[in-house]
Scaffold this active site. Structure first.
Site, PDB file in Angstrom:
ATOM      1  N   TYR A 130       0.826  -1.211   0.000  1.00 38.05           N
ATOM      2  CA  TYR A 130       0.000   0.000   0.000  1.00 38.05           C
ATOM      3  C   TYR A 130       0.864   1.267   0.000  1.00 38.05           C
ATOM      4  CZ  TYR A 130      -4.354  -2.596   1.021  1.00 38.05           C
ATOM      5  OH  TYR A 130      -5.435  -3.428   0.964  1.00 38.05           O
ATOM      6  N   LYS A 179       4.622 -13.865   5.381  1.00 40.95           N
ATOM      7  CA  LYS A 179       4.790 -14.877   4.337  1.00 40.95           C
ATOM      8  C   LYS A 179       6.280 -14.901   3.974  1.00 40.95           C
ATOM      9  CE  LYS A 179       3.003 -17.886   1.447  1.00 40.95           C
ATOM     10  NZ  LYS A 179       2.597 -19.216   1.937  1.00 40.95           N
ATOM     11  N   ASP A 211      -1.236 -17.397   5.030  1.00 40.85           N
ATOM     12  CA  ASP A 211      -2.239 -18.214   4.355  1.00 40.85           C
ATOM     13  C   ASP A 211      -2.778 -19.298   5.301  1.00 40.85           C
ATOM     14  OD1 ASP A 211       0.313 -19.301   4.258  1.00 40.85           O
ATOM     15  OD2 ASP A 211       0.158 -20.052   2.210  1.00 40.85           O
ATOM     16  N   ASP A 235      -5.241  -5.888   6.473  1.00 46.97           N
ATOM     17  CA  ASP A 235      -6.500  -5.491   5.846  1.00 46.97           C
ATOM     18  C   ASP A 235      -7.359  -6.731   5.568  1.00 46.97           C
ATOM     19  OD1 ASP A 235      -8.319  -3.728   4.813  1.00 46.97           O
ATOM     20  OD2 ASP A 235      -7.251  -3.332   2.943  1.00 46.97           O
ATOM     21  N   ASP A 239     -10.783  -8.357   7.810  1.00 50.68           N
ATOM     22  CA  ASP A 239     -12.083  -8.551   7.154  1.00 50.68           C
ATOM     23  C   ASP A 239     -12.540 -10.000   7.306  1.00 50.68           C
ATOM     24  OD1 ASP A 239     -11.822  -5.893   6.249  1.00 50.68           O
ATOM     25  OD2 ASP A 239     -12.797  -6.356   4.346  1.00 50.68           O
TER      26      ASP A 239
HETATM   27  N1  GGG Z   1     -13.467   2.832   6.387  1.00 58.27           N
HETATM   28  C1  GGG Z   1     -12.607   1.952   5.706  1.00 58.27           C
HETATM   29  C2  GGG Z   1     -12.602   2.159   4.222  1.00 58.27           C
HETATM   30  O1  GGG Z   1     -12.925   3.210   3.736  1.00 58.27           O
HETATM   31  N2  GGG Z   1     -12.236   1.114   3.513  1.00 58.27           N
HETATM   32  C3  GGG Z   1     -12.057   1.152   2.099  1.00 58.27           C
HETATM   33  C4  GGG Z   1     -10.747   0.581   1.685  1.00 58.27           C
HETATM   34  O2  GGG Z   1     -10.608   0.115   0.575  1.00 58.27           O
HETATM   35  N3  GGG Z   1      -9.785   0.600   2.577  1.00 58.27           N
HETATM   36  C5  GGG Z   1      -8.472   0.135   2.387  1.00 58.27           C
HETATM   37  C6  GGG Z   1      -7.767   0.075   3.707  1.00 58.27           C
HETATM   38  O3  GGG Z   1      -8.423  -0.013   4.750  1.00 58.27           O
HETATM   39  O4  GGG Z   1      -6.544   0.124   3.718  1.00 58.27           O
END
Ligand code: GGG
Length: 339
Positions: A130, A179, A211, A235, A239
């Site tokens: 990122y 990893k 993984d 991330d 989730d």
């Molecule tokens: N509130 C979290 C949000 O807006 N998520 C959208 C997203 O793609 N986030 C990438 C991340 O959390 O790094």
């Protein structure tokens, strides 16, 4: 575009309120009502960011919104849509955060596939895939540079071990996700650094290939307490954990580090339900509780958390939790518990 709707008062803490896209426009005002109900005299200052602003002005994150977040004592953010890379990543950067803390807990009253889940993901917030180094090399060929540095790995590892050490009564160990058998240099450095930091603490730790960890989290979430992760892994795995506890409507997060802080639900803009008034505001309200605690209002933060938990226990519930309540109904129920 910012609107100062709290009036200038230098004694009051300044909270930037940036709803962003989609259901951010619904859950952030709900969480703000909760902050107002609980008491501290905040100055709220509104800012715009996201897909709609980009469509209107050509810029997803206007300079004034970035400066608003950078200068605020704390920021309440909603959700980013297509422009996530242009909005939420720079905003997290603007507030000087390097840690994205994502607690995933099952709540009584919510039908959770794994009610025994109680995990805090501590995600590195500035690097990995990122970091924004993507290139079109030639037609049909793209590259992405994954950045991991020892200093950032040390900083996030120290944060995770401090977090665990401070909660010794409830946290038994830290798991380092990586990893390193494939990404030998980058995750090798992350793991090596995390282990070196871990050795300085009286907190047991282990490591797991991310993984295999994904599978073990689904099979035995009760085996995990604090999971320290590189950026993308944090991330994705958080989730996944949302799925263990009943959905993304329940996961708050705190982006914290050196300066201010940005507090946001883990969920995104949910365009499928945006505008219908049925988004679950719990994750954003729980993020507001983290914001209060970050500013030192521990009792107010705990009151908000208890009011949200009470509402999750007794209802009403939005459709994501199997109910038919609206965002307004849930907000009224939480606010009533605070009065
Ligand atoms: N509130 C979290 C949000 O807006 N998520 C959208 C997203 O793609 N986030 C990438 C991340 O959390 O790094």
């Amino acid at each position: 575009m910012t609107t100062n709707d709290g009036g200038a008062n230098s004694d009051r803490e300044r909270i930037a309120v940036i709803p962003g896209d989609g259901i951010g426009q619904e859950v952030v005002p709900a969480a703000r009502e909760v902050l107002e109900a609980v008491g501290p005299e905040f100055e709220f200052v509104a800012g715009e960011a996201g897909d709609a602003v980009r469509d209107k002005t050509g810029e997803a994150l206007p300079d004034e919104t970035r400066e608003l977040a950078a200068g605020a004592d704390a920021t309440l953010f909603g959700a980013a849509g297509e422009t996530a890379a242009d909005v939420v990543l720079p905003l997290r950067n603007a507030v000087g955060s390097f840690a994205n803390v994502r607690p995933a807990r099952a709540y009584p009253g919510v039908d959770a596939p794994h009610p025994e889940t109680d995990i805090v993901f501590v995600r590195e917030n500035t690097q990995g895939v990122y970091s924004g180094h993507e290139t079109d090399v030639a037609p049909g060929v793209t590259t992405l540079t994954r950045v991991i540095t020892e200093s950032a790995s040390r900083e996030i590892s120290r944060y995770a071990f401090e977090y665990a050490a401070e909660r010794g009564e409830t946290v038994s160990h830290v798991t380092v996700a990586h990893k390193a058998n494939v990404m030998r240099k980058t995750d090798g450095l992350f793991l090596e650094t995390a282990e070196a930091v871990g050795a300085e603490y009286d907190v047991p730790y282990d490591d797991a290939l991310m993984d295999a960890l994904a599978m073990h989290l689904v099979q035995r979430p009760e085996d995990y307490d604090v999971v320290l992760c590189p950026n993308l892994a944090g991330d994705v795995l958080s989730d996944l954990a949302a799925g263990l506890v009943g959905g993304l409507g329940l996961l708050p997060s705190a982006n914290v580090g050196r300066e201010g802080g940005l507090f946001e639900p883990v969920h995104g803009s949910a365009p499928d339900i945006a505008g219908e008034g049925v988004a679950n505001p719990a994750a954003t309200m729980l993020s507001a509780a983290l914001l209060l605690e970050h500013l030192g209002y521990d009792e107010a933060g705990q009151r908000v958390r208890s009011a949200v938990e009470g509402t999750l226990a007794d209802g009403p519930h939005t459709p994501d939790l199997g109910g038919s309540a609206t965002t307004r109904d849930v907000t009224d129920a939480v606010v009533a518990r605070l009065e």
